[in-house]
Design an enzyme around this catalytic site. Structure first.
Site, mmCIF file in Angstrom:
data_model
loop_
_atom_site.group_PDB
_atom_site.id
_atom_site.type_symbol
_atom_site.label_atom_id
_atom_site.label_comp_id
_atom_site.label_asym_id
_atom_site.label_seq_id
_atom_site.Cartn_x
_atom_site.Cartn_y
_atom_site.Cartn_z
ATOM 1 N N SER A 1 15.232 -0.949 -5.796
ATOM 2 C CA SER A 1 16.473 -1.622 -5.434
ATOM 3 C C SER A 1 16.329 -3.132 -5.321
ATOM 4 C CB SER A 1 17.017 -1.051 -4.118
ATOM 5 O OG SER A 1 16.042 -1.145 -3.085
ATOM 6 N N HIS B 1 18.535 -5.649 2.412
ATOM 7 C CA HIS B 1 18.375 -6.086 1.024
ATOM 8 C C HIS B 1 18.881 -7.522 0.893
ATOM 9 C CE1 HIS B 1 17.740 -1.832 0.198
ATOM 10 N NE2 HIS B 1 17.257 -2.191 -0.976
#
Length: 447
Positions: A43, A251
């Site tokens: 990711s 993230h």
């Protein structure tokens, strides 16, 4: 009386900003084929956190603002084949992404290893469970990263070099997730927990760096670039916990991908153009984890399909063991409650969403009544379980004990398990597309 316990757990793993990198790319000769750039990884490589995502990438969640696509857009002499995919482990990269490599590949980037070291598992335990579970998770993840990760990466890096013998390969690491100070909604971490998360990220990055050096690959460390921009800092480049967008927790934002990953990626090799243009790969989600070439033992297959009786029976045994310790009589398995629990677990697994009332679903009381159970009192525990975690890799087959420990670490879940008035139970487990289990425990006493 209707009793409900609702416990949500956030899981892993922005303004637009241009990449500022030191470009020394060659000018493309008119009529020449572009050089070939293949992006590999999880990711953090796909660009999760910097939406919008490419709809064609599906669950892989590839973003045009992630570092591979942003870099390629700034360097038209290179044709990108983006194989990155959210949730990918080292084994997933080896099994589903390396097909894009060949002797004509000029440049490769890769970010992988965080999922193997249990980033999502650790973050979930630190955000939604007890301090003890948070510290235990960070210790296990750090141990795994220091003692196992480099060996697993070695097999992957060897295969990358075999398939792309002429490519310039850059391995990019991970940031520290939370700084020493600062606060933000959804993150109630003490100093020791913050330090544990930082140690975990450092151990993963150090493992990547060591494996990169042994393979002769360039390693790009992003930790310094993210310093002062961790989650909850005054100028964050990482998303904090947001239950509405759990996948993006910890993230990078678009600014983080540009200001940190873009900054450390640097220039490009002096490449010889390939004879044919690259192809566009199909989008595919991560496969089930498997053992890389560096470790000969084959791990067990996932324990159970939906409603696996043996795994569910083990969970009931654990429940009754704890009830006996607390002075409560055992709960009897109820076929009706089991059917209701399995149905709810299937919905959670399909949506990858933790809730006691999913969209289009009745509330708990109506749901149990519709299943045919005439209840005087009911309660429900629901939670995602542990899978693909360092703990499973260290201690062997997933047998429900780890997940039961998680229930007992939660005050509300524990109270339902140890409430002596319940006489029956139904346990259901279902697995999502990545193989992760989702549990429902329905307790009741009938009229």
């Amino acid at each position: 009386m209707l009793k409900r316990t609702v416990t949500a757990a956030a899981m892993l793993l922005a303004a637009g900003s241009a990449f500022a990198i030191a470009a020394n790319a060659r000018a493309q000769t008119p009529g020449a084929e572009p050089a070939r750039y293949v992006a590999l990884g999880d990711s953090y490589a796909a660009g999760v956190g910097a939406d919008p995502y490419d709809p064609a990438s599906g669950p892989c969640r590839r973003s045009p603002l992630g570092y591979p696509r942003a870099w390629a857009a700034a360097h038209p002499a290179y044709a990108l084949t983006d194989m990155t995919c959210s949730g990918a482990t080292i084994a997933d990269v080896g099994e589903t992404q390396l097909g894009a490599l060949d002797e004509r590949t000029t440049m490769v980037t890769v970010t992988a290893g965080g999922n193997d070291a249990g980033f999502a598992w650790t973050v979930r335990n630190c955000l939604a469970r007890s301090e003890r579970m948070c510290r235990r998770s960070t210790r296990i993840g750090t141990w795994y990263a220091r003692h196992r990760l480099s060996g697993r990466l070695a097999g992957l890096f060897t295969e990358i070099r075999r398939r792309a013998p002429h490519a310039d390969v850059t391995v990019l690491g991970y940031p520290r997730l939370v700084g020493e100070g600062g606060t933000c909604p959804g993150l109630d971490l003490d100093e020791a927990e913050r330090r544990g998360l930082a140690d975990n990220a450092d151990a993963v990055t150090d493992g990547l760096a060591a494996a990169s050096r042994r393979a002769g690959f360039r390693f790009a460390d992003v930790r310094e670039a993210f310093r002062g921009h961790e989650a909850c800092s005054a100028d964050p480049w990482l998303h904090a916990a947001d239950p509405r967008r759990p996948t993006e927790t910890f993230h990078p934002t678009a600014a983080g991908y540009a200001g940190a990953y873009g900054a450390v990626l640097g220039g490009v090799p002096d490449a010889t153009p390939p004879s044919t243009p690259p192809s566009t790969p199909p989008s595919s989600p991560p496969s089930q984890p498997s053992t890389p070439p560096t470790e000969p033992a084959t791990p067990p297959a996932p324990d159970a399909p939906v409603g696996d009786a043996a795994l569910e029976s083990r969970m009931i045994d654990l429940i009754n063991t704890e009830r006996a310790r607390g002075g409560c009589p055992p709960v009897r398995p109820s076929d009706t409650l089991t059917g209701a629990a399995r149905a709810h677990s299937r919905l959670m697994a399909g949506k990858r969403e933790l809730s006691h009332r999913l969209a289009g679903e009745p509330d708990l009381g109506d749901r149990i009544t519709a299943a045919g159970y005439r209840w005087a009192s009911i309660a429900e525990n629901a939670a995602p379980g542990a899978f693909r975690t360092p703990e499973i890799a260290m201690y062997g087959k997933h047998d429900a004990t780890t997940d039961f420990t998680g229930f007992m670490e939660s005050e509300g879940h524990r109270a339902n398990i140890l409430r002596c008035g319940y006489t029956e139970v139904g346990v259901g487990v279902a697995r999502d597309a990545d193989g992760a289990p989702w549990w429902t425990q329905d307790f009741g006493s009938s009229r």
